[in-house]
Design a protein around this motif. Sequence first.
Motif, PDB file in Angstrom:
ATOM      1  N   LEU A 120       0.838  -1.198   0.000  1.00 52.79           N
ATOM      2  CA  LEU A 120       0.000   0.000   0.000  1.00 52.79           C
ATOM      3  C   LEU A 120       0.869   1.241   0.000  1.00 52.79           C
ATOM      4  O   LEU A 120       2.013   1.200   0.468  1.00 52.79           O
ATOM      5  CB  LEU A 120      -0.864   0.025   1.266  1.00 52.79           C
ATOM      6  N   SER A 121       0.289   2.328  -0.489  1.00 53.94           N
ATOM      7  CA  SER A 121       1.015   3.604  -0.389  1.00 53.94           C
ATOM      8  C   SER A 121       0.983   4.033   1.085  1.00 53.94           C
ATOM      9  O   SER A 121       0.150   3.545   1.859  1.00 53.94           O
ATOM     10  CB  SER A 121       0.335   4.659  -1.257  1.00 53.94           C
ATOM     11  N   ASP A 122       1.865   4.963   1.442  1.00 57.64           N
ATOM     12  CA  ASP A 122       1.888   5.454   2.836  1.00 57.64           C
ATOM     13  C   ASP A 122       0.544   6.051   3.226  1.00 57.64           C
ATOM     14  O   ASP A 122       0.064   5.849   4.339  1.00 57.64           O
ATOM     15  CB  ASP A 122       2.986   6.518   3.002  1.00 57.64           C
ATOM     16  N   ALA A 123      -0.057   6.773   2.282  1.00 55.76           N
ATOM     17  CA  ALA A 123      -1.336   7.432   2.580  1.00 55.76           C
ATOM     18  C   ALA A 123      -2.423   6.379   2.844  1.00 55.76           C
ATOM     19  O   ALA A 123      -3.225   6.535   3.774  1.00 55.76           O
ATOM     20  CB  ALA A 123      -1.733   8.323   1.412  1.00 55.76           C
ATOM     21  N   ASP A 124      -2.429   5.310   2.036  1.00 56.43           N
ATOM     22  CA  ASP A 124      -3.440   4.258   2.236  1.00 56.43           C
ATOM     23  C   ASP A 124      -3.212   3.535   3.569  1.00 56.43           C
ATOM     24  O   ASP A 124      -4.169   3.219   4.286  1.00 56.43           O
ATOM     25  CB  ASP A 124      -3.403   3.250   1.079  1.00 56.43           C
ATOM     26  N   ALA A 125      -1.950   3.275   3.884  1.00 58.46           N
ATOM     27  CA  ALA A 125      -1.630   2.613   5.159  1.00 58.46           C
ATOM     28  C   ALA A 125      -2.090   3.481   6.327  1.00 58.46           C
ATOM     29  O   ALA A 125      -2.633   2.981   7.319  1.00 58.46           O
ATOM     30  CB  ALA A 125      -0.133   2.351   5.242  1.00 58.46           C
ATOM     31  N   GLU A 126      -1.897   4.773   6.171  1.00 60.30           N
ATOM     32  CA  GLU A 126      -2.322   5.729   7.206  1.00 60.30           C
ATOM     33  C   GLU A 126      -3.847   5.689   7.363  1.00 60.30           C
ATOM     34  O   GLU A 126      -4.370   5.765   8.481  1.00 60.30           O
ATOM     35  CB  GLU A 126      -1.844   7.130   6.790  1.00 60.30           C
ATOM     36  N   ARG A 127      -4.552   5.566   6.232  1.00 61.07           N
ATOM     37  CA  ARG A 127      -6.023   5.503   6.282  1.00 61.07           C
ATOM     38  C   ARG A 127      -6.495   4.210   6.950  1.00 61.07           C
ATOM     39  O   ARG A 127      -7.478   4.202   7.685  1.00 61.07           O
ATOM     40  CB  ARG A 127      -6.604   5.650   4.872  1.00 61.07           C
ATOM     41  N   CYS A 128      -5.782   3.114   6.681  1.00 60.02           N
ATOM     42  CA  CYS A 128      -6.116   1.840   7.351  1.00 60.02           C
ATOM     43  C   CYS A 128      -5.988   2.008   8.866  1.00 60.02           C
ATOM     44  O   CYS A 128      -6.820   1.554   9.640  1.00 60.02           O
ATOM     45  CB  CYS A 128      -5.153   0.731   6.911  1.00 60.02           C
ATOM     46  N   MET A 129      -4.920   2.677   9.232  1.00 59.62           N
ATOM     47  CA  MET A 129      -4.636   2.901  10.655  1.00 59.62           C
ATOM     48  C   MET A 129      -5.756   3.722  11.298  1.00 59.62           C
ATOM     49  O   MET A 129      -6.250   3.390  12.372  1.00 59.62           O
ATOM     50  CB  MET A 129      -3.296   3.652  10.740  1.00 59.62           C
ATOM     51  N   LYS A 130      -6.179   4.775  10.577  1.00 59.34           N
ATOM     52  CA  LYS A 130      -7.223   5.656  11.120  1.00 59.34           C
ATOM     53  C   LYS A 130      -8.543   4.900  11.283  1.00 59.34           C
ATOM     54  O   LYS A 130      -9.223   5.048  12.300  1.00 59.34           O
ATOM     55  CB  LYS A 130      -7.423   6.863  10.195  1.00 59.34           C
ATOM     56  N   LEU A 131      -8.867   4.085  10.274  1.00 58.60           N
ATOM     57  CA  LEU A 131     -10.128   3.336  10.341  1.00 58.60           C
ATOM     58  C   LEU A 131     -10.090   2.312  11.480  1.00 58.60           C
ATOM     59  O   LEU A 131     -11.066   2.171  12.229  1.00 58.60           O
ATOM     60  CB  LEU A 131     -10.395   2.630   8.996  1.00 58.60           C
ATOM     61  N   LEU A 132      -8.960   1.667  11.632  1.00 63.02           N
ATOM     62  CA  LEU A 132      -8.835   0.677  12.711  1.00 63.02           C
ATOM     63  C   LEU A 132      -8.945   1.369  14.082  1.00 63.02           C
ATOM     64  O   LEU A 132      -9.635   0.876  14.974  1.00 63.02           O
ATOM     65  CB  LEU A 132      -7.487  -0.048  12.586  1.00 63.02           C
ATOM     66  N   GLN A 133      -8.295   2.513  14.198  1.00 59.96           N
ATOM     67  CA  GLN A 133      -8.355   3.261  15.463  1.00 59.96           C
ATOM     68  C   GLN A 133      -9.789   3.657  15.784  1.00 59.96           C
ATOM     69  O   GLN A 133     -10.244   3.534  16.906  1.00 59.96           O
ATOM     70  CB  GLN A 133      -7.485   4.527  15.376  1.00 59.96           C
ATOM     71  N   LYS A 134     -10.458   4.162  14.756  1.00 64.39           N
ATOM     72  CA  LYS A 134     -11.845   4.608  14.928  1.00 64.39           C
ATOM     73  C   LYS A 134     -12.721   3.431  15.379  1.00 64.39           C
ATOM     74  O   LYS A 134     -13.533   3.570  16.290  1.00 64.39           O
ATOM     75  CB  LYS A 134     -12.339   5.152  13.576  1.00 64.39           C
ATOM     76  N   SER A 135     -12.522   2.284  14.735  1.00 57.99           N
ATOM     77  CA  SER A 135     -13.338   1.111  15.072  1.00 57.99           C
ATOM     78  C   SER A 135     -13.019   0.608  16.476  1.00 57.99           C
ATOM     79  O   SER A 135     -13.905   0.140  17.188  1.00 57.99           O
ATOM     80  CB  SER A 135     -13.087  -0.018  14.070  1.00 57.99           C
TER      81      SER A 135
ATOM     82  N   SER B  18      -2.158  -4.023   7.326  1.00 62.84           N
ATOM     83  CA  SER B  18      -1.723  -2.860   6.540  1.00 62.84           C
ATOM     84  C   SER B  18      -1.263  -1.681   7.384  1.00 62.84           C
ATOM     85  O   SER B  18      -0.729  -0.716   6.841  1.00 62.84           O
ATOM     86  CB  SER B  18      -2.869  -2.376   5.648  1.00 62.84           C
ATOM     87  N   VAL B  19      -1.526  -1.723   8.676  1.00 61.61           N
ATOM     88  CA  VAL B  19      -1.156  -0.537   9.478  1.00 61.61           C
ATOM     89  C   VAL B  19       0.367  -0.352   9.438  1.00 61.61           C
ATOM     90  O   VAL B  19       1.123  -1.321   9.483  1.00 61.61           O
ATOM     91  CB  VAL B  19      -1.641  -0.629  10.954  1.00 61.61           C
ATOM     92  N   PRO B  20       0.790   0.905   9.326  1.00 67.38           N
ATOM     93  CA  PRO B  20       2.242   1.156   9.262  1.00 67.38           C
ATOM     94  C   PRO B  20       2.894   0.918  10.616  1.00 67.38           C
ATOM     95  O   PRO B  20       2.215   0.827  11.644  1.00 67.38           O
ATOM     96  CB  PRO B  20       2.322   2.627   8.870  1.00 67.38           C
ATOM     97  N   THR B  21       4.212   0.811  10.607  1.00 69.97           N
ATOM     98  CA  THR B  21       4.934   0.677  11.880  1.00 69.97           C
ATOM     99  C   THR B  21       5.644   1.993  12.183  1.00 69.97           C
ATOM    100  O   THR B  21       5.839   2.807  11.284  1.00 69.97           O
ATOM    101  CB  THR B  21       5.979  -0.454  11.823  1.00 69.97           C
ATOM    102  N   LYS B  22       5.990   2.157  13.417  1.00 68.30           N
ATOM    103  CA  LYS B  22       6.632   3.415  13.840  1.00 68.30           C
ATOM    104  C   LYS B  22       8.095   3.129  14.172  1.00 68.30           C
ATOM    105  O   LYS B  22       8.381   2.253  14.984  1.00 68.30           O
ATOM    106  CB  LYS B  22       5.880   3.934  15.063  1.00 68.30           C
ATOM    107  N   GLU B  23       8.963   3.892  13.566  1.00 69.22           N
ATOM    108  CA  GLU B  23      10.395   3.736  13.857  1.00 69.22           C
ATOM    109  C   GLU B  23      10.812   4.747  14.927  1.00 69.22           C
ATOM    110  O   GLU B  23      10.469   5.922  14.829  1.00 69.22           O
ATOM    111  CB  GLU B  23      11.221   3.969  12.592  1.00 69.22           C
TER     112      GLU B  23
END
Lengths: 191, 115
Positions: A120-135, B18-23
């Motif tokens: 995934l692009s960084d932006a998409d990975a960031e969006r995955c993270m946001k959605l997971l956090q929200k959930s 898919s979540v990124p990791t933090k360095e």
Amino acid sequence: MQISDAELVAQALKGDRGAAEEVVSRYQRLVFNILYHYLGPGNDIEDLAQDIFLKFFKNLERYDPKRPLNHWLARIASNQCIDEIRKRKKNPVQLESDLEIEENRSLEELWRNPGPALGLSDADAERCMKLLQKSMEVLSPKDRMAFVLREVQDLDYGEVAAIMGSSELAARIRVSRARKRLRQELEGVMA
Amino acid sequence: MKKLKRDIDDFLRFLTASVPTKEPPAFFASKVAHRADLERPIFFLQLSSFARRALPLLVSLCFVTLLLSYVLAPADWENGSYVELFVEQEEEMEPVTVEEVLSALIPTDSEGVGP
């Protein structure tokens, strides 16, 4: 040959700064990622990680060398995260904007049709993270921690139980309960 | 319905994978080790927790005792009798007889004024 954790701790207790630095180097990624995946982006992860390591060094003489050092550090990190989320729960939760709903739909699209690109692009990975956090906001602090340790950090149930100071069965129940609640949350996103 | 459940499970797996990791930032380890070094407890803080709790109590007790001794007996301090407490008391003189007084007042032959 790599020096063992117990030897490093013994040297750090004698005031050897190099040994203390080595302990931090070994486990900093673990601590950073527990904090990051549990609390999400936009938090002062570095300050929190620093507090965790200072707490660890302050209580170093209580370390039992028979137990893995990473479990002990992860436990301090886990307690810090749970305290943080409890503090934050006192503040009102932001409502999901229309824009976010659109973003989530496009994430679902991305999952259904990943396309030829690798990763995934960084932006998409960031969006995955946001959605997971929200959930994950609907989960209790401990269920959330069990889920993060098991599903995001990829630890086994025995490790999750050791870190959370519970039985393996209790860890399994927490993860399963978290999955069920997350399923319900994501159902809304995917509908 | 069953398909949907599996779909959601897959989507959840996709999200967690898919979540990124933090360095950690550069020099984080040396920064923390330096701070931990600065915050190392100094010698009296290394005492047992009992001693750590007892030490301030002992100091406070000494202070209160000193204060009370001043408040309850100010005259002793002001009149200097506090100092006298430490001066050795003089021995009391034995009772003196008349003969002793007379013999002390009348010069003897040896002083060259005899009759």
